[in-house]
Design an enzyme around this catalytic site. Structure first.
Site, mmCIF file in Angstrom:
data_model
loop_
_atom_site.group_PDB
_atom_site.id
_atom_site.type_symbol
_atom_site.label_atom_id
_atom_site.label_comp_id
_atom_site.label_asym_id
_atom_site.label_seq_id
_atom_site.Cartn_x
_atom_site.Cartn_y
_atom_site.Cartn_z
ATOM 1 N N ASP A 236 33.591 0.295 -14.838
ATOM 2 C CA ASP A 236 33.319 -0.494 -16.030
ATOM 3 C C ASP A 236 32.758 -1.841 -15.593
ATOM 4 O O ASP A 236 33.356 -2.534 -14.744
ATOM 5 C CB ASP A 236 34.599 -0.690 -16.842
ATOM 6 C CG ASP A 236 34.318 -1.343 -18.190
ATOM 7 O OD1 ASP A 236 33.662 -0.704 -19.026
ATOM 8 O OD2 ASP A 236 34.749 -2.492 -18.378
ATOM 9 N N ASN A 244 24.734 -9.389 -22.862
ATOM 10 C CA ASN A 244 24.011 -9.136 -24.111
ATOM 11 C C ASN A 244 23.961 -10.377 -24.997
ATOM 12 O O ASN A 244 22.939 -10.681 -25.616
ATOM 13 C CB ASN A 244 24.679 -7.985 -24.882
ATOM 14 C CG ASN A 244 24.357 -6.629 -24.288
ATOM 15 O OD1 ASN A 244 23.280 -6.416 -23.751
ATOM 16 N ND2 ASN A 244 25.300 -5.704 -24.394
ATOM 17 N N ASP A 253 19.969 -3.730 -21.741
ATOM 18 C CA ASP A 253 19.596 -2.343 -21.454
ATOM 19 C C ASP A 253 18.915 -2.238 -20.092
ATOM 20 O O ASP A 253 19.158 -1.291 -19.331
ATOM 21 C CB ASP A 253 18.654 -1.818 -22.540
ATOM 22 C CG ASP A 253 19.362 -1.628 -23.879
ATOM 23 O OD1 ASP A 253 20.615 -1.650 -23.898
ATOM 24 O OD2 ASP A 253 18.662 -1.453 -24.899
ATOM 25 N N GLU A 279 29.172 0.292 -21.384
ATOM 26 C CA GLU A 279 28.905 -0.149 -20.012
ATOM 27 C C GLU A 279 29.870 0.522 -19.032
ATOM 28 O O GLU A 279 30.167 -0.016 -17.969
ATOM 29 C CB GLU A 279 29.027 -1.673 -19.902
ATOM 30 C CG GLU A 279 30.385 -2.239 -20.247
ATOM 31 C CD GLU A 279 30.524 -2.613 -21.721
ATOM 32 O OE1 GLU A 279 31.507 -3.292 -22.045
ATOM 33 O OE2 GLU A 279 29.656 -2.247 -22.529
#
Length: 361
Positions: A236, A244, A253, A279
């Site tokens: 993770d 973001n 992305d 993620e």
């Protein structure tokens, strides 16, 4: 058979091909519509009478059909015709004498063309010097006979019309087969795209969770059967929401795609990686024991943490917390192994992130 018979009462004008262009001999006052680069239509003349070959060649010498000339191939027996058919692809029409080596040599060859050679495209026009020997209706239907003419009825116009009709049927069938082949290829390509959509994560190109579980079940069955180890780890990205928020989803992305490249570079070809969440990624390591799984997980962690990811001239640091587990023989499925890896992942985050933790067991 005389040339006078072949050309008797032959005063009709050159017919027109309904597809648009004229078919027939090029007249003295014009150039015709022949494409000099187009391959000729191949017409095989199978007859044991030399005179039939001569007058057929004379009658069809200047025939053009849909912009292509006609090339005649000659043979005098059914056996020779079969050899030519086996060796020469794309013969469009065969003008086939019924009586050659035997009384029914032509009929037997028609059967072999459709059954033994498996040639359903070539058009078959039967010709005979014995009009009373009409082929049975079942044979005409079963072997797709396109015409049957007595040699005593052969005028130039009849011969011309028979060949043009057969060529038109052959060309239309070839066009239909080409369309079917194109649609078949399009269907195959669409199937491949659908399979990719059903098995791959559209953003990163790695397996999706459903496909990963299928692969994991197969690897688990192999590990159980042969007593081999099987490792897994969950990864993770630490604090990825901040990426973001600070740079936008498009940059986020791009970072995820770059992360996948680094992870893949640290794995073997036989290892499997999937995106299991926003993620979060999961990696399956066939034939890898607990120590080896921990080593690979640490290699992946270092590959991410050692240098920031460059996206559109922005350097974005990325780290990951990783939970490692190995399948235990007492576990009935890989879901239990993944559950232990998830607990280890939570432990890695609670211990400060950017680290690898091994599950108990």
């Amino acid at each position: 058979m005389s040339n006078d018979l072949l050309f008797a009462s032959d005063e009709s004008p050159t017919p027109q091909d309904p597809s648009g262009g004229a078919v027939g001999a090029v007249g003295a006052g014009g150039t015709g519509d022949t494409d000099p680069t187009a391959p000729p239509w191949l017409v095989l003349v199978a007859d044991d009478e030399p005179e039939v070959h001569a007058v057929t060649r004379l009658a069809l010498a200047r025939l053009r059909f849909r912009g292509r000339p006609v090339r005649l191939l000659d043979c005098s027996s059914a056996a020779e015709a079969e050899r030519i058919l086996r060796d020469t692809p794309d013969i469009a029409v065969i003008l086939l004498d019924v009586v050659m080596e035997t009384e029914d040599a032509g009929l037997r060859l028609a059967r072999r063309i459709r059954e033994d050679l498996g040639n359903r495209a070539i058009r078959i026009v039967l010709r005979t010097g014995q009009p009373a020997r009409v082929p049975e209706e079942d044979l005409v239907l079963a072997y797709e006979i396109d015409g049957y003419t007595a040699k005593t009825e052969l005028t130039a116009r009849r011969l011309f019309t028979s060949v043009v009709t057969a060529l038109r049927a052959y060309a239309d069938l070839a066009a239909l087969e080409q369309k079917l082949a194109e649609r078949g290829r399009a269907l195959e390509e669409a199937t491949v795209r659908l399979n990719r959509m059903a098995t791959l994560d559209p953003l990163t190109g790695v397996w999706n969770r459903r496909r990963f579980l299928e692969l994991a079940a197969a690897e688990l069955a192999r590990a159980r059967r042969y007593g081999r180890p099987l490792g897994v780890f969950l990864l993770d990205l630490d604090g990825f929401k901040a990426v973001n928020d600070a740079h936008g989803n498009a940059i986020g992305d791009a970072v995820l795609r770059a992360v996948v490249k680094r992870i893949r570079a640290a794995l073997r070809i036989s290892d499997h990686i999937a995106r299991s969440g926003g993620e979060e990624f999961v990696v399956l390591l066939p034939e890898t024991d607990a120590a080896g799984t921990a080593v690979v997980a640490e290699r992946v962690r270092a590959a991410l943490a050692d240098s920031p990811i460059l996206v559109e001239e922005r350097t974005i640091p990325v780290t990951a917390s990783i939970g490692v587990a190995n399948w235990l023989p007492a576990e009935p499925g890989v879901e239990q192994t993944l559950h232990r890896a998830e607990h280890a992942l939570h432990a890695a985050k609670q211990a400060g992130r950017n680290r690898v933790e091994r599950a108990a067991g």
